[in-house]
Design an enzyme around this catalytic site. Sequence first.
Site, PDB file in Angstrom:
ATOM      1  N   THR A  14       0.352  -0.829   0.237  1.00 32.64           N
ATOM      2  CA  THR A  14      -0.405   0.148  -0.056  1.00 32.64           C
ATOM      3  C   THR A  14       0.980   1.387  -0.128  1.00 32.64           C
ATOM      4  O   THR A  14       2.209   1.300   0.631  1.00 32.64           O
ATOM      5  CB  THR A  14      -0.677  -0.049   1.287  1.00 32.64           C
ATOM      6  N   SER A  73     -11.233  -3.182   4.974  1.00 36.35           N
ATOM      7  CA  SER A  73      -9.865  -2.726   4.612  1.00 36.35           C
ATOM      8  C   SER A  73      -9.143  -2.496   6.279  1.00 36.35           C
ATOM      9  O   SER A  73     -10.186  -2.181   7.236  1.00 36.35           O
ATOM     10  CB  SER A  73      -9.802  -1.597   3.843  1.00 36.35           C
ATOM     11  N   SER A  74      -7.695  -2.421   6.190  1.00 34.27           N
ATOM     12  CA  SER A  74      -6.951  -1.569   7.292  1.00 34.27           C
ATOM     13  C   SER A  74      -6.503  -0.095   7.431  1.00 34.27           C
ATOM     14  O   SER A  74      -6.555   0.459   8.312  1.00 34.27           O
ATOM     15  CB  SER A  74      -5.953  -3.062   8.186  1.00 34.27           C
ATOM     16  N   THR A 131      -3.747   1.170  -2.565  1.00 36.18           N
ATOM     17  CA  THR A 131      -2.901   0.547  -2.887  1.00 36.18           C
ATOM     18  C   THR A 131      -3.471  -0.595  -4.484  1.00 36.18           C
ATOM     19  O   THR A 131      -4.938  -0.707  -4.620  1.00 36.18           O
ATOM     20  CB  THR A 131      -3.688  -0.470  -1.248  1.00 36.18           C
TER      21      THR A 131
HETATM   22  N1  GLY Z   1      -4.429  -4.381   1.449  1.00 37.14           N
HETATM   23  C1  GLY Z   1      -4.053  -3.117   2.100  1.00 37.14           C
HETATM   24  C2  GLY Z   1      -5.429  -2.817   3.263  1.00 37.14           C
HETATM   25  O1  GLY Z   1      -6.621  -2.479   2.471  1.00 37.14           O
HETATM   26  O2  GLY Z   1      -5.616  -2.818   4.375  1.00 37.14           O
END
Ligand code: GLY
EC number: 2.3.2.2
Length: 574
Positions: A383, A454-455, A401
Amino acid sequence: MSLDKVKLSASAFAVAALVTVSSGLLETAPAYAKTSDQPAVLNASAIAVADKFSADAAEQIFKEGGNAVDAAVAIAFTLAVTYPEAGNIGGGGFMTLYVDGKPYFLDYREKAPISATRNMYLDDKGNVIKGMSLFGYRAVGVPGTVEGMWEAQRRFGKLKWKQVLAPAIKYATDGFEVSEQLQQRRDDAAKDFAGKTNFDTYFGNLKQGVNFKQPDLAAVLTRIANQGAKDFYDGKTADLIAASMRGHGLITKQDLHEYKAVWRQPVEANWNGYHVITAPPPSSGGIGLVQLLKMKADLAPDFKDVPLNSAQYVHLIAEIEKRVFADRAQYLGDPDFYKVPVAQLIDDSYLAKRAAEVNPTTPSDTKSVQPGLGTSMPEKAETTHFSVIDKWGNAVSNTYTINGYFGSGVVVDGTGIVLNDEMDDFSAKPGMANQFGVVGSDANAIEPKKRPLSSMTPTILTKDGKVSLVIGTPGGSRIFTSIFQVINNVYDFNMPLQDAVAAMRFHHQLLPPNTIFWEPYKPIEGELAQQIEAKGYKLQGQDFSGDIQVIKVNGDTPEPAADPRGRGVTRMVQ
Ligand code: GLY
């Protein structure tokens, strides 16, 4: 807990007020408005970004009279060219904005293709097929970045669309010098893609010191500059993406045609005299960040005189993180498909109750830590994030990302567009851990047109209506625990901003049990390692711990800081 009680118990780490939060689609988007021609309130615009080329792009845009949103969109398109391991037009992301004194949140996260199915990554025995959601065509979600940038700039930008695309087109046409770090990331990713994708056709020559040109990508960006997002979702680029997928993956022209970015209400909370504006579902990050901040405030007496990053500090933070990740695993998913109990999850009295369960001396038994309202998840750490503020006081915090470095490794033939592997952020088999080791529930099961959990946690802190901090980072499930630690370093430990960013970071996420992850940049070793192990924790190295890009406003002067862990740079523009 009543508000008064919160104030009493929180002392120096005061949680000032109850939170006003809701999540989900804004039914009626406010009328589109341009930023006003108000006098400048800061003595410079500022950025903290992942590379020098995007910094130059932003500087150009500011000098042409653009605002923070124009600069952000120029940065995003430039990183798609010069930071191809994570910058993108083949992925998606989240943008938190503060414009003319109001908070906004734009969700341009990828969506599952219409023909996606719950069990698409399972074999006939019901076991997850290793790597299928990570590499190659079937790992790809419908990209949202172009639509997101189009929507943000259309709504808030001051400059012409073509102007903000110009720097990216220049770098794609004329080339840029490849850094050592970029080549290293390419070489690592290429091992995973070998024999599965066409990655090397486009990126085989990405070598340190080479002037890397991307003529196909330049043609795509030029079409987008001329035709807007329509080219990507309905035009020639859409045709090329669909053709590339045929016989390999699921994305069709209909998927692209139907993709829409969504304005959502951000998660908002009052903490320590600041107003926190952060990411709502389908991110787990904003809720996780607010939970961490508030539980730590509730535990102020336990943290009193505990030195930063000592064994006891690591223990107390891990105890809080255990509870946050238990909730994350159970309750978080796409709010368009699943009713996420946002308000309850960040309610003061709920979090005070959860904080009271923290064992001040030894790790709580992992099995005993259940989701508080009523089961846990890994993800890709790559990301990229950038933070922007303009001299009019408008701010953009943007994390986007393609999931892993170089995403799925699939490059759309004839375009140079690297496609994401965001489908891995769904729970391929609810109850089983993903690549970040975090577990998901039915809330994050695969469904057509759903967005994966997501984070990403692009965050803005304001005080008295003015921007105080713009912050974010890559890092998968480490994103919001990293942001939390930097915010603590700045506000609870009064560290200078650059020191706060450079300080050691660690991470715990419920599973694997009682495991503290450390980072290569500042490893946990020696006496500290022994003390943490003596408390009952296992220590485990990880290969990445974020790349914070942050801007703090001191009076009328913005102070940007880029994480020494990456190749980020900062810039102030008068
Ligand atoms: N792909 C990492 C996120 O969306 O947190």
